[in-house]
Scaffold this active site. Structure first.
Site, PDB file in Angstrom:
ATOM      1  N   THR A 142      42.039 -49.710 -24.025  1.00  0.00           N
ATOM      2  CA  THR A 142      41.371 -50.498 -22.983  1.00  0.00           C
ATOM      3  C   THR A 142      42.417 -50.952 -21.966  1.00  0.00           C
ATOM      4  O   THR A 142      43.263 -51.797 -22.265  1.00  0.00           O
ATOM      5  CB  THR A 142      40.681 -51.739 -23.578  1.00  0.00           C
ATOM      6  OG1 THR A 142      39.772 -51.326 -24.599  1.00  0.00           O
ATOM      7  CG2 THR A 142      39.920 -52.494 -22.493  1.00  0.00           C
ATOM      8  N   LYS A 217      34.194 -50.511 -19.454  1.00  0.00           N
ATOM      9  CA  LYS A 217      34.703 -51.173 -20.664  1.00  0.00           C
ATOM     10  C   LYS A 217      35.040 -52.644 -20.368  1.00  0.00           C
ATOM     11  O   LYS A 217      34.734 -53.538 -21.166  1.00  0.00           O
ATOM     12  CB  LYS A 217      35.939 -50.416 -21.168  1.00  0.00           C
ATOM     13  CG  LYS A 217      36.656 -51.053 -22.336  1.00  0.00           C
ATOM     14  CD  LYS A 217      35.806 -51.162 -23.570  1.00  0.00           C
ATOM     15  CE  LYS A 217      36.537 -51.946 -24.666  1.00  0.00           C
ATOM     16  NZ  LYS A 217      35.635 -52.339 -25.755  1.00  0.00           N
ATOM     17  N   LYS A 285      43.323 -60.298 -22.972  1.00  0.00           N
ATOM     18  CA  LYS A 285      43.810 -59.253 -22.044  1.00  0.00           C
ATOM     19  C   LYS A 285      42.643 -58.648 -21.266  1.00  0.00           C
ATOM     20  O   LYS A 285      42.721 -58.465 -20.035  1.00  0.00           O
ATOM     21  CB  LYS A 285      44.553 -58.186 -22.868  1.00  0.00           C
ATOM     22  CG  LYS A 285      44.994 -56.933 -22.146  1.00  0.00           C
ATOM     23  CD  LYS A 285      44.133 -55.708 -22.435  1.00  0.00           C
ATOM     24  CE  LYS A 285      44.024 -55.318 -23.877  1.00  0.00           C
ATOM     25  NZ  LYS A 285      43.146 -54.151 -24.111  1.00  0.00           N
TER      26      LYS A 285
END
Ligand SMILES: NC(=O)C1=CN([C@@H]2O[C@H](COP(=O)(O)OP(=O)(O)OC[C@H]3O[C@@H](n4cnc5c(N)ncnc54)[C@H](OP(=O)(O)O)[C@@H]3O)[C@@H](O)[C@H]2O)C=CC1
Ligand SMILES: O=CCCC(=O)O
Length: 342
Positions: A142, A217, A285
């Site tokens: 990701t 995502k 994150k």
């Protein structure tokens, strides 16, 4: 096989048996020609040589499923001993991403964050040094769109193809081969690795240009991060007003806001237990990267921004490697007050 997009090849479920990586697309590619597409019998040939870089919580079960399906797999991880269980299962080991890429037709990478994804892809002894025409690189980490584009440029400059393919789904879906792939980039490579994605996942979406898979995502994980923060508030508020949070979990599970995440994680959160499936540091994150994405198009996302602050507090309390449901601890700290407070 779930419906994905108009571009997505539909493979009947009976063609997706474990241990039989079979897909009609496998017939056309030279580099992947060792796939067979016999839907009525077990595969008699091994799939092409596959590399896997990054053997963490996600990479390990994904790689394991590839081995179990009969793939010729070569692995690498920064911390080598995490490869040992896979080597015991039959994986080969190389001592750098470059060597893995050089020895494989397609190489997957499942790294922690943008920095590590770039280092492994095109840093010293990175995968790009071992890539070339006829090869493919599939980054399932990701990361944000700009990172993915940079990796793509480096890989493609060698003549190889690039696909970004971050996954929705956590440790258990990875173990069960039930991930959802959000892919973008080279359509040809997408089609060629479809049989491998189908070993590791239950569905795949092809979303067009590089950056679209990363954006999808990040949007999904932005929603998830806010949901978990909100759920945490609800659990703590219910308890403070004298309700049983276990009953709250049950009520939520029967209504319109029911989500597997609440039913799965709620009971352990009530016991202040956070067995790691998705590390909190990675959720923070992803919120940070989602904030950057929103900034790039001037879209306000105040709920996600507030949730991000909560995850930052949780990180500062040493909870980075706990499951992201440990974000509830940040609220417990905040709600502590002296008996004299009004
Ligand atoms: N866990 C989950 O539920 C999900 C995670 N993701 C995403 O997948 C990715 C991996 O997650 P997950 O497996 O949980 O994370 P882990 O922290 O378990 O694994 C991270 C991997 O990255 C490697 N790594 C970290 N820094 C570096 C570096 N500087 N150089 C080389 N390798 C490095 C680690 O190597 P080492 O072992 O040496 O530390 C490890 O292999 C992340 O991008 C995450 O956001 C996506 C969907 C679900
Ligand atoms: O990136 C992590 C996603 C976790 C999940 O989809 O359950």
């Amino acid at each position: 096989m779930a419906m994905c997009s108009s571009f997505c090849p539909q493979i009947p479920h009976h063609l997706r048996c474990r241990g039989t990586p079979i897909n009609p697309f496998s017939l056309s590619a030279r580099t992947f020609s060792s796939y067979i597409s016999n839907s009525s019998s077990q595969a008699t040939e091994k799939p092409a040589r596959v590399g896997f870089l990054g053997i963490g919580i996600m990479g390990s079960p994904m790689a394991q499923n590839l081995i179990k399906a009969g793939c010729d797999l070569t692995v690498w991880n920064r911390t080598k001993n995490k490869c040992d269980p896979l080597i015991s299962l039959g994986a080969k080991y190389k001592s750098s991403p470059e060597e893995v890429a050089a020895s494989c037709d397609v190489t997957f990478a499942m790294l922690a964050d943008p920095r590590s994804a770039m280092d492994v892809a095109f840093g010293k002894c990175g995968a790009a040094s071992g890539m070339g025409p006829g090869k493919g690189y599939v980054d399932v980490s990701t990361v944000d769109g700009p990172t993915s584009k940079l990796i793509s440029e480096h890989i493609k400059s060698t003549g190889a193809l690039f696909l970004e393919a971050p996954v929705s789904g956590s440790k258990k879906p990875a173990e069960d081969g039930q991930l959802i792939f959000l892919t973008a980039g080279d359509k040809y490579l997408y089609e060629k690795v479809a049989p491998l994605l189908d070993i590791m996942g239950k569905s795949r979406f092809y979303l067009g240009d590089i950056g679209n898979g990363a954006a999808m995502k990040l949007v999904v994980n932005m929603i998830m991060g806010s949901m978990m923060a909100s759920f945490s508030e609800g659990l703590l508020l219910s308890e403070k007003v004298g309700l049983d949070p276990k009953v709250l979990v049950e009520v939520v599970s029967q209504g319109a806001i029911s989500a597997p995440m609440y039913s799965t994680k709620g009971p352990s959160m009530i016991q202040s237990l956070y067995p790691t499936a998705f590390p909190l540091k990675h959720q923070q994150k992803d919120l940070r990267l989602a904030l950057g994405l929103a900034e790039s198009v001037s879209q306000p996302i105040p709920i996600a921004a507030a949730a991000n602050e909560l995850y930052k507090v949780a990180k500062s309390k040493g909870l980075s490697d706990e499951d992201f449901s440990a974000v509830i601890e940040a609220l417990k700290a905040k709600s502590q007050h002296s008996p004299n407070d009004q």
